[in-house]
Design a protein around this motif. Sequence first.
Motif, PDB file in Angstrom:
ATOM      1  N   LEU A 199       0.844  -1.189   0.000  1.00  8.21           N
ATOM      2  CA  LEU A 199       0.000   0.000   0.000  1.00  8.21           C
ATOM      3  C   LEU A 199       0.884   1.245   0.000  1.00  8.21           C
ATOM      4  O   LEU A 199       1.790   1.360   0.827  1.00  8.21           O
ATOM      5  N   ARG A 200       0.611   2.143  -0.892  1.00  8.03           N
ATOM      6  CA  ARG A 200       1.298   3.443  -0.903  1.00  8.03           C
ATOM      7  C   ARG A 200       0.345   4.493  -0.358  1.00  8.03           C
ATOM      8  O   ARG A 200      -0.786   4.619  -0.816  1.00  8.03           O
ATOM      9  N   THR A 201       0.829   5.276   0.588  1.00  7.48           N
ATOM     10  CA  THR A 201      -0.017   6.298   1.216  1.00  7.48           C
ATOM     11  C   THR A 201       0.188   7.643   0.531  1.00  7.48           C
ATOM     12  O   THR A 201       1.286   7.940   0.026  1.00  7.48           O
ATOM     13  N   PRO A 202      -0.812   8.534   0.519  1.00  3.70           N
ATOM     14  CA  PRO A 202      -0.651   9.868  -0.047  1.00  3.70           C
ATOM     15  C   PRO A 202       0.119  10.783   0.883  1.00  3.70           C
ATOM     16  O   PRO A 202       0.331  10.483   2.070  1.00  3.70           O
ATOM     17  N   ASP A 203       0.546  11.928   0.337  1.00  4.99           N
ATOM     18  CA  ASP A 203       1.355  12.861   1.134  1.00  4.99           C
ATOM     19  C   ASP A 203       0.573  13.455   2.302  1.00  4.99           C
ATOM     20  O   ASP A 203       1.155  13.787   3.337  1.00  4.99           O
ATOM     21  N   TRP A 204      -0.728  13.615   2.150  1.00  5.98           N
ATOM     22  CA  TRP A 204      -1.513  14.270   3.189  1.00  5.98           C
ATOM     23  C   TRP A 204      -1.843  13.347   4.370  1.00  5.98           C
ATOM     24  O   TRP A 204      -2.310  13.809   5.413  1.00  5.98           O
ATOM     25  N   PHE A 205      -1.623  12.064   4.201  1.00  3.72           N
ATOM     26  CA  PHE A 205      -2.051  11.116   5.234  1.00  3.72           C
ATOM     27  C   PHE A 205      -1.134  11.172   6.458  1.00  3.72           C
ATOM     28  O   PHE A 205       0.098  11.148   6.335  1.00  3.72           O
ATOM     29  N   GLN A 206      -1.751  11.269   7.607  1.00  6.32           N
ATOM     30  CA  GLN A 206      -1.035  11.223   8.880  1.00  6.32           C
ATOM     31  C   GLN A 206      -1.674  10.145   9.768  1.00  6.32           C
ATOM     32  O   GLN A 206      -2.846  10.251  10.120  1.00  6.32           O
ATOM     33  N   PRO A 207      -0.928   9.058  10.099  1.00  8.42           N
ATOM     34  CA  PRO A 207      -1.509   8.004  10.950  1.00  8.42           C
ATOM     35  C   PRO A 207      -1.984   8.584  12.295  1.00  8.42           C
ATOM     36  O   PRO A 207      -1.219   9.253  12.999  1.00  8.42           O
ATOM     37  N   GLY A 208      -3.245   8.393  12.619  1.00  5.47           N
ATOM     38  CA  GLY A 208      -3.777   8.908  13.872  1.00  5.47           C
ATOM     39  C   GLY A 208      -3.898  10.408  13.888  1.00  5.47           C
ATOM     40  O   GLY A 208      -3.922  11.012  14.965  1.00  5.47           O
ATOM     41  N   GLY A 209      -3.982  11.069  12.758  1.00  5.86           N
ATOM     42  CA  GLY A 209      -4.068  12.521  12.694  1.00  5.86           C
ATOM     43  C   GLY A 209      -5.484  13.028  12.883  1.00  5.86           C
ATOM     44  O   GLY A 209      -6.382  12.314  13.327  1.00  5.86           O
ATOM     45  N   LYS A 210      -5.700  14.291  12.504  1.00  4.45           N
ATOM     46  CA  LYS A 210      -7.004  14.917  12.697  1.00  4.45           C
ATOM     47  C   LYS A 210      -8.104  14.231  11.900  1.00  4.45           C
ATOM     48  O   LYS A 210      -9.271  14.229  12.290  1.00  4.45           O
ATOM     49  N   LEU A 211      -7.733  13.631  10.755  1.00  9.45           N
ATOM     50  CA  LEU A 211      -8.743  12.972   9.925  1.00  9.45           C
ATOM     51  C   LEU A 211      -9.151  11.614  10.483  1.00  9.45           C
ATOM     52  O   LEU A 211     -10.138  11.033  10.043  1.00  9.45           O
ATOM     53  N   GLY A 212      -8.391  11.103  11.430  1.00  8.59           N
ATOM     54  CA  GLY A 212      -8.710   9.827  12.039  1.00  8.59           C
ATOM     55  C   GLY A 212      -7.792   8.732  11.518  1.00  8.59           C
ATOM     56  O   GLY A 212      -6.972   8.940  10.619  1.00  8.59           O
ATOM     57  N   ALA A 213      -7.937   7.530  12.045  1.00  8.27           N
ATOM     58  CA  ALA A 213      -7.099   6.404  11.686  1.00  8.27           C
ATOM     59  C   ALA A 213      -7.458   5.893  10.295  1.00  8.27           C
ATOM     60  O   ALA A 213      -8.572   6.070   9.810  1.00  8.27           O
ATOM     61  N   GLY A 214      -6.473   5.220   9.702  1.00  9.91           N
ATOM     62  CA  GLY A 214      -6.689   4.645   8.383  1.00  9.91           C
ATOM     63  C   GLY A 214      -6.724   3.125   8.461  1.00  9.91           C
ATOM     64  O   GLY A 214      -5.990   2.504   9.236  1.00  9.91           O
ATOM     65  N   TRP A 215      -7.605   2.527   7.594  1.00 13.32           N
ATOM     66  CA  TRP A 215      -7.760   1.088   7.583  1.00 13.32           C
ATOM     67  C   TRP A 215      -7.844   0.579   6.132  1.00 13.32           C
ATOM     68  O   TRP A 215      -8.385   1.249   5.258  1.00 13.32           O
ATOM     69  N   VAL A 216      -7.288  -0.640   5.912  1.00 10.11           N
ATOM     70  CA  VAL A 216      -7.527  -1.366   4.665  1.00 10.11           C
ATOM     71  C   VAL A 216      -8.601  -2.397   4.992  1.00 10.11           C
ATOM     72  O   VAL A 216      -8.443  -3.212   5.911  1.00 10.11           O
ATOM     73  N   VAL A 217      -9.708  -2.375   4.211  1.00  9.45           N
ATOM     74  CA  VAL A 217     -10.901  -3.142   4.568  1.00  9.45           C
ATOM     75  C   VAL A 217     -11.300  -4.051   3.404  1.00  9.45           C
ATOM     76  O   VAL A 217     -11.193  -3.676   2.240  1.00  9.45           O
ATOM     77  N   ILE A 218     -11.790  -5.271   3.745  1.00 15.84           N
ATOM     78  CA  ILE A 218     -12.394  -6.181   2.771  1.00 15.84           C
ATOM     79  C   ILE A 218     -13.883  -6.292   3.091  1.00 15.84           C
ATOM     80  O   ILE A 218     -14.259  -6.517   4.248  1.00 15.84           O
ATOM     81  N   GLY A 219     -14.752  -6.111   2.042  1.00 14.20           N
ATOM     82  CA  GLY A 219     -16.192  -6.234   2.210  1.00 14.20           C
ATOM     83  C   GLY A 219     -16.801  -6.902   0.995  1.00 14.20           C
ATOM     84  O   GLY A 219     -16.166  -7.037  -0.067  1.00 14.20           O
ATOM     85  N   ALA A 220     -18.053  -7.318   1.116  1.00 11.87           N
ATOM     86  CA  ALA A 220     -18.755  -7.956   0.005  1.00 11.87           C
ATOM     87  C   ALA A 220     -19.059  -6.916  -1.077  1.00 11.87           C
ATOM     88  O   ALA A 220     -19.437  -5.787  -0.773  1.00 11.87           O
ATOM     89  N   LYS A 221     -18.936  -7.305  -2.333  1.00 15.78           N
ATOM     90  CA  LYS A 221     -19.129  -6.373  -3.446  1.00 15.78           C
ATOM     91  C   LYS A 221     -20.566  -5.866  -3.494  1.00 15.78           C
ATOM     92  O   LYS A 221     -20.799  -4.658  -3.655  1.00 15.78           O
ATOM     93  N   ASP A 222     -21.554  -6.723  -3.361  1.00 15.99           N
ATOM     94  CA  ASP A 222     -22.949  -6.280  -3.447  1.00 15.99           C
ATOM     95  C   ASP A 222     -23.289  -5.301  -2.340  1.00 15.99           C
ATOM     96  O   ASP A 222     -23.930  -4.270  -2.577  1.00 15.99           O
TER      97      ASP A 222
END
Length: 280
Positions: A199-222
């Motif tokens: 995974l490559r993160t963007p320049d604006w991303f800050q782990p645990g920053g003001k925007l909140g935590a980031g997650w990689v998620v798997i879900g059903a397509k439908d």
Amino acid sequence: MTTTRGLLQTLGLGPRPGPGPTGPLKKPGDRPREELPAPKKTTISDAEIADALKKLPADPRKQGEALADLVTRIGDAARRDPIVRMLRDLIVKVQPVLPDAEARKKIDKAIDDLVEKGIKEGIKALLTVVVGKAPTEVNREQPKPQGPSMEERDLKERILKSPELPLPFDKPPKLRRNAFEFLGLARSYKASKYFDFKLRTPDWFQPGGKLGAGWVVIGAKDEFDKTGGRPSRLRDKRIDSRGELPMSLAAPDEPGRYVVFVVVGSGPENHPVHEFEVTT
């Protein structure tokens, strides 16, 4: 009775008799008088001039030679003058060096020589005016010249050494990344099997920053399509750092169509969304 006149004629001492019906008397051994050739035609008719002017070639050099030939064949000055003017105007037009007034003077003199000396010498004179020098012998064994011989001029240029400064194009600008990016994902996986990717993160991303935590998620397509990107999380992994990150997730247990996407804070990112199939 023989007279004194007849006796003298018999001895060859008296005057010869005049020409008889067959011509004058000839002594033995006399050579017959040669017949003079008929005079050559020294001029041409107006119709021939008009026909020659209609057939003038398009090439300026050949056209000049044809006009020069006409000048030498026309005996009457009044009929020759218009052809002379055409010849002069043609050469003034095609010559690249001399000013018009100076060219006309030299060309007029060359045409006078043409009339006096004939076509061959006249053409040489005209070509001399046009090219600016007399024709020379060509030596094909010599190397071809690279250009006119000109004296090198001192342009008084001076090279000044300036301090070396970094130029903006010496180093490419740093690439700015504005969105997440998946690397190494496949189109299908076995049920419950782990798969690796990056995974490559963007320049604006800050782990645990003001925007909140980031997650990689798997879900059903439908369910992802129905909820606008908020399906139940079947698998997820927190994004704890920035840059190019190695990751590993387990495929869902049931066969079907699924998606991998990124969530930051409370909402999903529009990009990237990777669709894959789980098989048994």
